[in-house]
Design a protein around this motif. Structure first.
Motif, PDB file in Angstrom:
ATOM      1  N   GLY A 202       1.091  -1.104  -0.072  1.00 51.21           N
ATOM      2  CA  GLY A 202       0.263  -0.012  -0.162  1.00 51.21           C
ATOM      3  C   GLY A 202       1.308   1.034   0.481  1.00 51.21           C
ATOM      4  N   ALA A 203       1.783   1.298   0.852  1.00 52.61           N
ATOM      5  CA  ALA A 203       2.891   2.758   0.906  1.00 52.61           C
ATOM      6  C   ALA A 203       3.310   2.792  -0.466  1.00 52.61           C
ATOM      7  CB  ALA A 203       4.006   2.151   1.856  1.00 52.61           C
ATOM      8  N   ALA A 204       3.315   1.483  -1.054  1.00 51.65           N
ATOM      9  CA  ALA A 204       4.607   1.551  -2.896  1.00 51.65           C
ATOM     10  C   ALA A 204       3.436   2.465  -3.637  1.00 51.65           C
ATOM     11  CB  ALA A 204       4.833   0.570  -3.098  1.00 51.65           C
ATOM     12  N   ASP A 205       2.212   1.735  -3.569  1.00 50.17           N
ATOM     13  CA  ASP A 205       1.297   2.373  -4.288  1.00 50.17           C
ATOM     14  C   ASP A 205       0.993   4.571  -4.037  1.00 50.17           C
ATOM     15  OD1 ASP A 205       1.205   0.006  -6.005  1.00 50.17           O
ATOM     16  OD2 ASP A 205      -0.894  -0.596  -3.741  1.00 50.17           O
ATOM     17  N   ARG A 206       0.895   4.314  -2.514  1.00 47.39           N
ATOM     18  CA  ARG A 206       0.691   5.748  -2.739  1.00 47.39           C
ATOM     19  C   ARG A 206       1.850   6.834  -3.348  1.00 47.39           C
ATOM     20  NH1 ARG A 206      -2.095   3.007   2.146  1.00 47.39           N
ATOM     21  NH2 ARG A 206       0.083   3.185   3.459  1.00 47.39           N
ATOM     22  N   GLU A 207       2.952   5.848  -2.924  1.00 44.92           N
ATOM     23  CA  GLU A 207       4.616   6.769  -3.777  1.00 44.92           C
ATOM     24  C   GLU A 207       4.184   6.813  -4.723  1.00 44.92           C
ATOM     25  OE1 GLU A 207       9.207   5.395  -4.406  1.00 44.92           O
ATOM     26  OE2 GLU A 207       8.007   5.465  -2.156  1.00 44.92           O
ATOM     27  N   ALA A 208       3.854   5.589  -5.634  1.00 45.53           N
ATOM     28  CA  ALA A 208       3.515   5.656  -6.849  1.00 45.53           C
ATOM     29  C   ALA A 208       2.591   6.616  -7.523  1.00 45.53           C
ATOM     30  CB  ALA A 208       3.523   4.310  -7.321  1.00 45.53           C
ATOM     31  N   THR A 209       1.644   6.581  -6.780  1.00 45.71           N
ATOM     32  CA  THR A 209       0.280   7.670  -7.344  1.00 45.71           C
ATOM     33  C   THR A 209       0.709   9.244  -6.962  1.00 45.71           C
ATOM     34  OG1 THR A 209      -1.741   6.149  -6.252  1.00 45.71           O
ATOM     35  CG2 THR A 209      -2.015   9.031  -6.180  1.00 45.71           C
ATOM     36  N   GLN A 210       1.750   9.305  -5.911  1.00 49.97           N
ATOM     37  CA  GLN A 210       2.320  10.133  -6.128  1.00 49.97           C
ATOM     38  C   GLN A 210       3.051  11.357  -6.613  1.00 49.97           C
ATOM     39  OE1 GLN A 210       1.183  13.071  -3.234  1.00 49.97           O
ATOM     40  NE2 GLN A 210       0.084  11.762  -1.965  1.00 49.97           N
ATOM     41  N   HIS A 211       4.300  10.324  -7.468  1.00 47.57           N
ATOM     42  CA  HIS A 211       4.477  10.648  -7.966  1.00 47.57           C
ATOM     43  C   HIS A 211       4.231  10.617  -9.120  1.00 47.57           C
ATOM     44  CE1 HIS A 211       8.289   9.413  -5.413  1.00 47.57           C
ATOM     45  NE2 HIS A 211       8.773   9.991  -6.042  1.00 47.57           N
ATOM     46  N   GLY A 212       2.984   9.788  -9.296  1.00 46.56           N
ATOM     47  CA  GLY A 212       2.082   9.747 -10.509  1.00 46.56           C
ATOM     48  C   GLY A 212       1.531  11.047 -10.392  1.00 46.56           C
ATOM     49  N   LEU A 213       1.077  11.641 -10.216  1.00 46.06           N
ATOM     50  CA  LEU A 213       0.235  12.938  -9.662  1.00 46.06           C
ATOM     51  C   LEU A 213       1.400  13.950 -10.095  1.00 46.06           C
ATOM     52  CD1 LEU A 213      -1.719  12.831  -6.392  1.00 46.06           C
ATOM     53  CD2 LEU A 213      -2.467  12.930  -9.056  1.00 46.06           C
ATOM     54  N   LEU A 214       3.016  13.787  -9.816  1.00 48.75           N
ATOM     55  CA  LEU A 214       4.147  14.977  -9.886  1.00 48.75           C
ATOM     56  C   LEU A 214       4.205  14.745 -11.142  1.00 48.75           C
ATOM     57  CD1 LEU A 214       6.078  17.093  -8.421  1.00 48.75           C
ATOM     58  CD2 LEU A 214       7.251  15.341  -8.228  1.00 48.75           C
ATOM     59  N   ALA A 215       3.968  13.552 -12.248  1.00 51.91           N
ATOM     60  CA  ALA A 215       3.951  13.616 -13.395  1.00 51.91           C
ATOM     61  C   ALA A 215       3.332  14.509 -13.883  1.00 51.91           C
ATOM     62  CB  ALA A 215       4.777  12.322 -13.893  1.00 51.91           C
TER      63      ALA A 215
END
Length: 615
Positions: free
Chosen positions: A32-45
């Motif tokens: 879940g933490a990895a998914d949230r981190e990927a989501t945060q970086h996805g929003l940044l992208a």
């Protein structure tokens, strides 16, 4: 015993279940933490891509708002409207319906890109539009988003992330009107001399004064190799001509990008636009968006077919029309502001839980194993005590019955039998006394009064106490006392029994040795007195030295043991010495045998240069 084993098995099962559940929960949390981190970086992208789209939308808006008449001006004037010198701009162009391209002195790079475009064709006439206000000839209509697009943006909470592309999603065909003279000039590259009615009804060759004729100098419109057509009588044109201007489109002329639009004046279509260098355009966008921000060191952009840099997060984006031929991949390192380090915290928590569970399990295992071993030793102790009690009781009963029945002739033999009965009784007394003493030591209910005890009388009394044992086994006791020893603080009776137990053990385990001497020594050791008892027997295996003072511990198995004893003698010695604030140790002696040392505090002053008793 069975209950303890059940507890051990149950504890092990519980620990296994806890570890399994904890591992599963931690893995789920890490995922879940990895998914949230990927989501945060996805929003940044997405924000990065949105900003790039916004730059391209501004470019399209600027070009679509440019007057279509301005493309017949000098190209340098069009480029100056950018406000800066751009490496990505090749130049502007216009291709008429007859294939004649402007500027006439077009550079080779610009001409090569424009040559890939087909000749413009007139689009079908649109349905009559609703009435619109007349727009000045030199201006274009503003781009208006459709109500559907606006509704989508308002209803979508993530629509703000697409605002850069939304700027150009509602682009529609623009319409304008120009006078007949300007329309004729725009559609004809050759010299045109139309005959327009004058105010008095006669024809005149000059255009009206209010007609916009910017950039229509006849000396520069006709290519040098195109002959001037013969003047043809033309009918009087309508007062106004409809102009339709399509939204900007693109053509991929790798490594160039051609942005163009179709301008239809009456029924003739002209294509006009600009040519951009794709690599320089990408470089300009990247420099504009990232600039010198701290984000630049974490983000790498790869355009079109360029391979992306290996990174934890890679996102791909294809731009909205008219830039659908452009694609970019953003390689993002772990950005501290977008990474919450939850996975590291969870791994640390998992390790902590693992350590706690393993430590608890190991502690439980050791405790249960110790209890199992203690129970086993108690069982062996009960067996040993039964044996030790049975032997003297049998002897006493047998001798007493023989004396009762008059089977022992003579006073001498009777006296011998009486002595044996007394000796075995004393042996029973010592055995029962040892068991009771050990019980009091384990409960901590027996707190003796420590008092000064003279060493020499104490040692001689111990020697007298063990004399019967020495006489029965044939062993000898070698006593060595250092002169002028100070008194020690101890429980006198307890210390006598402790030293007697040590001598008895030494005699017992050295019974089969060739040298059956037992050494009892006492010497000063700083502010204390050191008592030592040593034999010349086989000794003790090194791995058992630390356990021989445990209650009921025996190095031999109960079934196969060959020496007598209950396994509590050394435990009594340690308990007695510990109560006197002393220390007892055991070590293998040089030349064979075991040496047990007892260190007790002395009442006198410590000698010069001596070391005090360790705590």
């Amino acid at each position: 015993m069975t209950r303890l084993r059940s507890i051990l098995l149950g504890g092990t099962a519980v620990a296994g279940v806890v570890l399994g559940v904890t591992a599963w929960l931690v893995l789920q949390a890490i995922e879940g933490a990895a998914d949230r981190e990927a989501t945060q970086h996805g929003l940044l992208a997405e924000e990065l891509f949105d900003t790039l789209e916004g730059e391209l939308s501004d470019l399209v808006a600027r070009e679509e708002q440019r007057s279509f008449l301005a493309y017949r001006d000098d190209a340098s004037d069009l480029a100056s409207a950018w406000g800066e010198e751009r490496d990505d701009l090749v130049g502007y162009f216009q291709v008429g319906h007859d294939g004649i391209a402007l500027p006439l002195d077009m550079a080779e790079e610009l001409a090569s890109a424009v040559a890939q475009l087909s000749l413009p064709e007139a689009p079908p006439a649109p349905a009559p539009p609703p009435p619109k206000p007349v727009i000045a000839p030199s201006t274009t209509a503003k781009t208006i988003q459709s109500a559907k697009v606006q509704a989508q943006v308002k209803s979508n909470p993530l629509g703000s992330l697409k605002r850069g592309a939304v700027k150009r999603t509602g682009r529609v065909e623009q319409q304008a009107k120009i006078d007949a003279w300007s329309a004729a000039e725009f559609n004809n590259y050759a010299t045109i001399e139309p005959s327009l009615p004058s105010g008095d009804g006669t024809s005149s060759g000059a255009p009206p004064e209010d007609v916009q004729t910017r950039g229509l100098s006849r000396s520069t419109l006709r290519p040098p190799d195109v002959p001037a057509p013969r003047p043809v009588p033309r009918p009087v044109p309508p007062r106004e001509i409809d102009v339709r201007i399509s939204p900007m489109e693109s053509h991929d002329a790798n490594p160039h990008l051609v942005l163009y639009r179709n301008v239809t004046v009456d029924t003739l279509t002209t294509r006009q636009g600009l040519v951009l260098r794709t690599p320089e355009l990408a470089q300009h966008l990247e420099s504009t968006v990232l600039g010198s921000s701290a984000l630049r060191q974490h983000v790498t952009l790869a355009w079109n077919s360029a391979p992306p840099r290996d990174a934890p997060h890679i996102f791909t984006h294809r731009f909205a029309p008219p830039f659908e031929s452009l694609a970019v991949r953003a390689s993002l390192d772990r950005i501290p502001e977008a990474s919450n380090n939850e996975d590291q915290l969870l791994v640390g928590l998992a390790l902590l839980v693992l350590v706690v569970v393993v430590t608890g399990g190991a502690g439980l295992f050791r405790a249960v194993r110790a209890e199992v071993e203690l129970a086993q030793r108690r069982s062996d102790f009960a067996s040993a005590v039964t044996h030790e009690l049975k032997t003297p009781l049998t002897t006493i009963r047998m001798y007493a019955e023989m004396l009762r029945d008059g089977m022992v002739p003579g006073p001498g033999r009777q006296q011998e039998y009486h002595a044996t009965i007394v000796g075995e009784s004393e042996r029973l007394t010592r055995l029962v006394g040892n068991v009771l003493t050990l019980s009091r030591l384990e409960r901590g209910s027996d707190t003796p009064v420590l008092q000064p005890v003279q060493v020499a009388p104490l040692v001689h009394e111990v020697a007298e106490l063990v004399r019967p044992v020495l006489a029965r086994t044939g062993a000898t006791l070698d006593v060595q006392l250092e002169p002028d020893l100070p008194a020690v603080l101890a429980d006198r009776d307890g210390l006598i029994h402790a030293l007697a137990n040590l001598v008895d053990n030494a005699v017992k385990f050295a019974a089969k040795a060739s040298d059956q001497r037992v050494h009892l020594t006492a010497r000063g050791d700083g502010g204390s007195v050191l008592f030592s008892v040593r034999d010349h027997g086989p000794g003790v295996p090194p791995q058992q030295l630390k356990r021989i003072f445990e209650p009921f511990y025996r190095g031999e198995r109960e079934i196969t043991r060959t020496t007598q004893g209950t396994g509590i003698g050394l435990a009594l010695v340690k308990g007695t010495v510990t109560q006197a604030k002393g220390r007892v140790t055991a070590q293998l002696a040089e030349g064979g045998g075991l040496e047990v040392s007892v260190l007790l505090n002395a009442t006198g002053q410590a000698r010069a240069g001596s070391r005090p008793l360790p705590s």
